[in-house]
Design an enzyme around this catalytic site. Structure first.
Site, PDB file in Angstrom:
ATOM      1  N   TYR A 102      -8.673   4.531  -3.745  1.00  0.00           N
ATOM      2  CA  TYR A 102      -8.670   4.510  -2.278  1.00  0.00           C
ATOM      3  C   TYR A 102      -8.907   5.918  -1.739  1.00  0.00           C
ATOM      4  O   TYR A 102      -8.379   6.894  -2.261  1.00  0.00           O
ATOM      5  CB  TYR A 102      -7.328   3.980  -1.769  1.00  0.00           C
ATOM      6  N   ASP A 157       0.819  -1.217   0.000  1.00  0.00           N
ATOM      7  CA  ASP A 157       0.000   0.000   0.000  1.00  0.00           C
ATOM      8  C   ASP A 157       0.851   1.264   0.000  1.00  0.00           C
ATOM      9  O   ASP A 157       0.376   2.336  -0.385  1.00  0.00           O
ATOM     10  CB  ASP A 157      -0.902   0.042   1.244  1.00  0.00           C
TER      11      ASP A 157
END
Length: 242
Positions: free
Chosen positions: A234, A124
């Site tokens: 996201y 991430d």
């Protein structure tokens, strides 16, 4: 130089440096944060050997990219200044740099091991493993040590075609970590904190399963792209309806 801009940058760098002990990334006077001016003619960095609880915004030191001190409150800049200067000079996307000897990341540096991407937490935030430079030679250590530290970082980035925006951290063998941001000092510190977390996770994972391989490349790519890719989804949109 615009004195207001300098004072504002000093305040930002001061406040950002204070996050290092707050987040448990440093003890004593270890570590430093710097930020470069918008015109990229100079940067501001923490003074050398001054404790965080005694430091003031006006104590931050202004230095150009050739290591000339331009503005100081009678204090020397961090001993790591030449490393920062070299990275700013050769990496135009970098706007802030953090250097720490945080426990887990530094343990990998001392072991001469990159931090492998073993799961989505790492993916991430960093694309691929966190690399580790080669060791400095005796002549590099006994010469312009901090400048040569910057050179081995740049050497590794160039030779391995590392995208400094996708993997914004590196370990210097037998030393510690350098982390950077294409945004600001707070973001660089957040990345340094994340680096320490994924280093701890990697160590524990390898203790549980010494034969653990890196995470599925497709999974790594997916998690990095959903936060940082051109079609990232996201988080929230910048502009939202009331």
């Amino acid at each position: 130089m615009d004195q207001k801009m300098i004072n504002d940058l000093k305040e930002q760098v001061f406040q950002t440096n204070l996050l290092l002990p707050k987040y448990g990334l440093v003890i004593h006077t270890w570590g430093n944060v710097s930020m470069i001016a918008p015109n990229r003619q100079f940067f501001v960095i923490k003074p050398s050997g001054v404790s965080y609880d005694k430091m003031r915004a006006q104590d931050m030191v202004v230095v150009d990219l050739d290591n000339n001190v331009l503005d100081t409150n009678g204090l020397k800049p961090s001993s790591d200044t030449p490393t920062h200067a070299l990275m700013y000079k050769h990496c135009p996307d970098i706007k802030a740099i953090v250097h720490t000897h945080s426990t887990f990341a530094t343990s990998f540096a001392q072991a001469d091991k990159p931090i492998p991407c073993l799961g989505t937490t790492h993916a991430d935030n960093f694309f691929g493993p966190i690399p580790c430079t080669r060791a400095l030679s005796d002549s590099e250590i006994n010469g312009a040590y901090e400048h040569n530290t910057g050179l081995v970082i740049l050497e590794h980035l160039k030779n391995n075609q590392v995208d400094v925006n996708a993997c914004a951290a590196i370990l210097v063998k037998e030393h510690g970590s350098f982390v950077w941001s294409n945004k600001n000092g707070k973001d660089a510190v957040d990345r340094a904190l994340t680096l320490e977390q994924v280093a701890q996770m990697a160590l524990y994972t390898q203790m549980i399963n010494p034969h653990m391989k890196e995470a599925n490349p497709a999974l790594q790519q997916k998690h990095y792209n959903r936060k940082h890719g051109k079609d990232a989804y996201y988080g929230q949109d910048t502009k939202q309806e009331d």
